[in-house]
Design a protein around this motif. Sequence first.
Motif, PDB file in Angstrom:
ATOM      1  N   ARG A  86       0.731  -1.442  -0.330  1.00  0.00           N
ATOM      2  CA  ARG A  86       0.463   0.139  -0.015  1.00  0.00           C
ATOM      3  C   ARG A  86       0.503   1.088  -0.097  1.00  0.00           C
ATOM      4  NH1 ARG A  86      -4.226  -2.210   4.763  1.00  0.00           N
ATOM      5  NH2 ARG A  86      -5.276  -3.693   2.713  1.00  0.00           N
ATOM      6  N   ILE A  87       1.876   1.354   0.560  1.00  0.00           N
ATOM      7  CA  ILE A  87       3.150   2.584   1.081  1.00  0.00           C
ATOM      8  C   ILE A  87       3.351   3.003  -0.623  1.00  0.00           C
ATOM      9  CG2 ILE A  87       4.928   3.356   2.082  1.00  0.00           C
ATOM     10  CD1 ILE A  87       4.366   1.929   4.186  1.00  0.00           C
ATOM     11  N   PRO A  88       3.739   2.173  -1.713  1.00  0.00           N
ATOM     12  CA  PRO A  88       4.120   2.916  -2.295  1.00  0.00           C
ATOM     13  C   PRO A  88       2.545   3.461  -3.468  1.00  0.00           C
ATOM     14  CG  PRO A  88       4.682   0.801  -2.624  1.00  0.00           C
ATOM     15  CD  PRO A  88       3.617   0.737  -1.379  1.00  0.00           C
ATOM     16  N   HIS A  89       1.768   3.564  -3.276  1.00  0.00           N
ATOM     17  CA  HIS A  89       0.358   3.770  -4.441  1.00  0.00           C
ATOM     18  C   HIS A  89       0.217   4.611  -2.690  1.00  0.00           C
ATOM     19  CE1 HIS A  89      -1.242   0.506  -6.513  1.00  0.00           C
ATOM     20  NE2 HIS A  89      -0.325   0.100  -5.452  1.00  0.00           N
ATOM     21  N   LEU A  90       0.676   5.396  -2.103  1.00  0.00           N
ATOM     22  CA  LEU A  90       0.372   6.478  -1.080  1.00  0.00           C
ATOM     23  C   LEU A  90       1.734   7.213  -1.422  1.00  0.00           C
ATOM     24  CD1 LEU A  90      -1.235   8.208   1.875  1.00  0.00           C
ATOM     25  CD2 LEU A  90       0.380   6.931   2.777  1.00  0.00           C
ATOM     26  N   LEU A  91       2.356   6.741  -1.667  1.00  0.00           N
ATOM     27  CA  LEU A  91       3.719   8.078  -1.312  1.00  0.00           C
ATOM     28  C   LEU A  91       3.518   8.542  -3.394  1.00  0.00           C
ATOM     29  CD1 LEU A  91       6.336   6.182  -0.368  1.00  0.00           C
ATOM     30  CD2 LEU A  91       5.759   8.156   1.001  1.00  0.00           C
ATOM     31  N   SER A  92       2.387   8.341  -3.807  1.00  0.00           N
ATOM     32  CA  SER A  92       1.967   8.955  -5.241  1.00  0.00           C
ATOM     33  C   SER A  92       1.433  10.070  -5.298  1.00  0.00           C
ATOM     34  CB  SER A  92       1.071   6.956  -6.276  1.00  0.00           C
ATOM     35  OG  SER A  92       0.257   7.289  -6.142  1.00  0.00           O
ATOM     36  N   VAL A  93       0.699   9.990  -4.093  1.00  0.00           N
ATOM     37  CA  VAL A  93      -0.545  10.800  -3.971  1.00  0.00           C
ATOM     38  C   VAL A  93       0.029  12.628  -3.482  1.00  0.00           C
ATOM     39  CG1 VAL A  93      -2.860  11.562  -3.355  1.00  0.00           C
ATOM     40  CG2 VAL A  93      -2.222   9.543  -2.672  1.00  0.00           C
ATOM     41  N   PRO A  94      -0.059  13.498  -4.293  1.00  0.00           N
ATOM     42  CA  PRO A  94       0.436  14.209  -3.699  1.00  0.00           C
ATOM     43  C   PRO A  94       0.221  15.606  -2.864  1.00  0.00           C
ATOM     44  CG  PRO A  94      -0.756  14.932  -5.459  1.00  0.00           C
ATOM     45  CD  PRO A  94      -0.709  13.595  -5.642  1.00  0.00           C
ATOM     46  N   ALA A  95       0.030  14.928  -1.528  1.00  0.00           N
ATOM     47  CA  ALA A  95      -0.926  15.416  -0.076  1.00  0.00           C
ATOM     48  C   ALA A  95      -0.039  16.204   0.567  1.00  0.00           C
ATOM     49  CB  ALA A  95      -1.802  14.289   0.600  1.00  0.00           C
ATOM     50  N   ARG A  96       0.046  16.898   0.879  1.00  0.00           N
ATOM     51  CA  ARG A  96       0.908  17.652   2.446  1.00  0.00           C
ATOM     52  C   ARG A  96       1.140  16.953   3.336  1.00  0.00           C
ATOM     53  NH1 ARG A  96      -0.378  22.856   5.637  1.00  0.00           N
ATOM     54  NH2 ARG A  96       1.149  23.003   6.411  1.00  0.00           N
ATOM     55  N   VAL A  97      -0.079  15.770   3.983  1.00  0.00           N
ATOM     56  CA  VAL A  97       0.188  15.229   5.055  1.00  0.00           C
ATOM     57  C   VAL A  97      -0.570  13.797   4.576  1.00  0.00           C
ATOM     58  CG1 VAL A  97      -0.390  14.925   7.054  1.00  0.00           C
ATOM     59  CG2 VAL A  97      -0.035  16.655   6.701  1.00  0.00           C
ATOM     60  N   ARG A  98       0.854  12.526   4.348  1.00  0.00           N
ATOM     61  CA  ARG A  98       0.453  11.251   4.279  1.00  0.00           C
ATOM     62  C   ARG A  98       0.713  10.885   5.802  1.00  0.00           C
ATOM     63  NH1 ARG A  98       4.359  12.562   0.480  1.00  0.00           N
ATOM     64  NH2 ARG A  98       4.172  12.880  -1.824  1.00  0.00           N
ATOM     65  N   PHE A  99      -0.053  10.074   6.465  1.00  0.00           N
ATOM     66  CA  PHE A  99       0.164   9.252   7.383  1.00  0.00           C
ATOM     67  C   PHE A  99      -0.560   7.563   7.531  1.00  0.00           C
ATOM     68  CE2 PHE A  99      -4.560  10.559   7.424  1.00  0.00           C
ATOM     69  CZ  PHE A  99      -5.439   9.818   7.572  1.00  0.00           C
ATOM     70  N   LEU A 100       0.091   6.837   8.287  1.00  0.00           N
ATOM     71  CA  LEU A 100      -0.234   5.813   8.590  1.00  0.00           C
ATOM     72  C   LEU A 100      -1.272   5.169   9.974  1.00  0.00           C
ATOM     73  CD1 LEU A 100       3.281   3.868   7.140  1.00  0.00           C
ATOM     74  CD2 LEU A 100       1.331   4.757   5.548  1.00  0.00           C
ATOM     75  N   SER A 101      -2.185   4.960   9.722  1.00  0.00           N
ATOM     76  CA  SER A 101      -2.689   3.739  10.902  1.00  0.00           C
ATOM     77  C   SER A 101      -2.257   2.353  10.687  1.00  0.00           C
ATOM     78  CB  SER A 101      -4.252   3.718  10.592  1.00  0.00           C
ATOM     79  OG  SER A 101      -4.592   3.139  11.690  1.00  0.00           O
ATOM     80  N   CYS A 102      -1.434   2.488  11.958  1.00  0.00           N
ATOM     81  CA  CYS A 102      -0.949   0.648  11.974  1.00  0.00           C
ATOM     82  C   CYS A 102      -1.397   0.601  12.849  1.00  0.00           C
ATOM     83  CB  CYS A 102       0.830   0.412  11.915  1.00  0.00           C
ATOM     84  SG  CYS A 102       2.069   1.554  11.154  1.00  0.00           S
TER      85      CYS A 102
ATOM     86  N   LEU B 203      10.527   6.105   5.229  1.00  0.00           N
ATOM     87  CA  LEU B 203       9.926   5.966   6.234  1.00  0.00           C
ATOM     88  C   LEU B 203      10.140   8.141   5.433  1.00  0.00           C
ATOM     89  CD1 LEU B 203      10.041   5.643   9.489  1.00  0.00           C
ATOM     90  CD2 LEU B 203       8.119   5.871   8.470  1.00  0.00           C
ATOM     91  N   ASN B 204      10.244   8.313   4.082  1.00  0.00           N
ATOM     92  CA  ASN B 204      10.781   9.313   3.021  1.00  0.00           C
ATOM     93  C   ASN B 204       9.486   9.405   2.799  1.00  0.00           C
ATOM     94  OD1 ASN B 204      13.079   9.852   4.040  1.00  0.00           O
ATOM     95  ND2 ASN B 204      13.318   9.410   1.367  1.00  0.00           N
ATOM     96  N   GLY B 205       8.482  10.338   2.844  1.00  0.00           N
ATOM     97  CA  GLY B 205       7.364  11.306   2.275  1.00  0.00           C
ATOM     98  C   GLY B 205       5.712  11.096   2.862  1.00  0.00           C
ATOM     99  N   ILE B 206       6.759  10.511   4.550  1.00  0.00           N
ATOM    100  CA  ILE B 206       5.423  10.222   5.412  1.00  0.00           C
ATOM    101  C   ILE B 206       5.583  10.649   6.782  1.00  0.00           C
ATOM    102  CG2 ILE B 206       4.424   8.586   7.043  1.00  0.00           C
ATOM    103  CD1 ILE B 206       4.146   7.326   4.026  1.00  0.00           C
ATOM    104  N   ALA B 207       4.180  11.946   7.014  1.00  0.00           N
ATOM    105  CA  ALA B 207       4.416  12.124   8.065  1.00  0.00           C
ATOM    106  C   ALA B 207       4.432  12.186   9.332  1.00  0.00           C
ATOM    107  CB  ALA B 207       3.560  13.927   7.992  1.00  0.00           C
ATOM    108  N   TRP B 208       3.829  11.001   9.262  1.00  0.00           N
ATOM    109  CA  TRP B 208       2.688  10.270  10.987  1.00  0.00           C
ATOM    110  C   TRP B 208       2.759   8.915  10.877  1.00  0.00           C
ATOM    111  CZ3 TRP B 208      -3.487  12.298  12.377  1.00  0.00           C
ATOM    112  CH2 TRP B 208      -3.165  11.547  13.551  1.00  0.00           C
TER     113      TRP B 208
END
Length: 304
Positions: free
Chosen positions: A177-193, A222-227
């Motif tokens: 999933r993370i590669p797809h998330l990182l393709s989104v140009p959002a200011r804040v990208r986060f993960l719910s573990c 974790l590059n591109g992940i803010a939270w």
Amino acid sequence: MGTGPGNGPLMSPGMGETEVKMGQKTAIEWTDHTFNPWWGCVKVSAACTHCYAETLAARWGFKWGANEAPRAFTGKHWNEPIAWNRKAIADGVRRRVFCASMADVFEARDNEHGATLDALRERLWTLIEATPGLDWQLLTKRPQNIRGMVPPRWLSAWPAHAWVGCTVENQAAADERIPHLLSVPARVRFLSCEPLLGEVSFRWAPWAPIHRDRINRHLDGLNGIAWVIAGGESGPKARPTHPDWLRQLRDQCAEAGVAYMFKQFGAWAPMFPFPGETVMVKRGKKAAGRALDGRTHDEFPDVA
């Protein structure tokens, strides 16, 4: 079925509009409000096995899970975020809105309900754009659908107050999933573990680009992940989350400078009967608490 989303309530058969609670304040530690454009979803991964939303929906007598199951819609709650936005601006304090706690905004429908969800999504994007005093938290287990479902204008100028996250319950989910998330140009990208069902490592992540100085960038995952939000599962059939998995996330976030929130242990809590040995015991969510190694972790991404 009732009328469309722009003309009043659209509900599943037998459900009164007052029976479906769509927008409200919440006790969830990482948000201020919840807003649901509809109820209903389909299970897609291990994190869904004991879905809290399915359990809650069952209490309301609402069918859940099957792809052909109707989605519940209501119209009156759509003005609530407008009021939250006004108050947030008046108070000078940003408020967070968890969108679709009882659904997945990026669910693709392949039957007659699909057109309805597309229409509601369009209404949701307009609502988000109209409430810049709120930080919208769009959490999904289907990040591969994001780019194709948001308005094209967002891909060139993504609203800064629209955060996007995906659920990562184990390493397989992270890798997928993370590669797809990182393709989104959002200011804040986060993960719910949450529920965290196994170890998750961001070291030498296969999805991260290879750098010439890779030896010094072993947390590129974790590059591109803010939270990162982490937590265990609650409920009578909950699966335990080992504290070492939570520590691993905490330590990687600290090393990479990423905000970390530990939400809860859930139904199971650790005991330490012997040095170096951890035994998980079922104690219930309240008794298990949310302290990890003697303290809580309540960091939020820096959006200043």
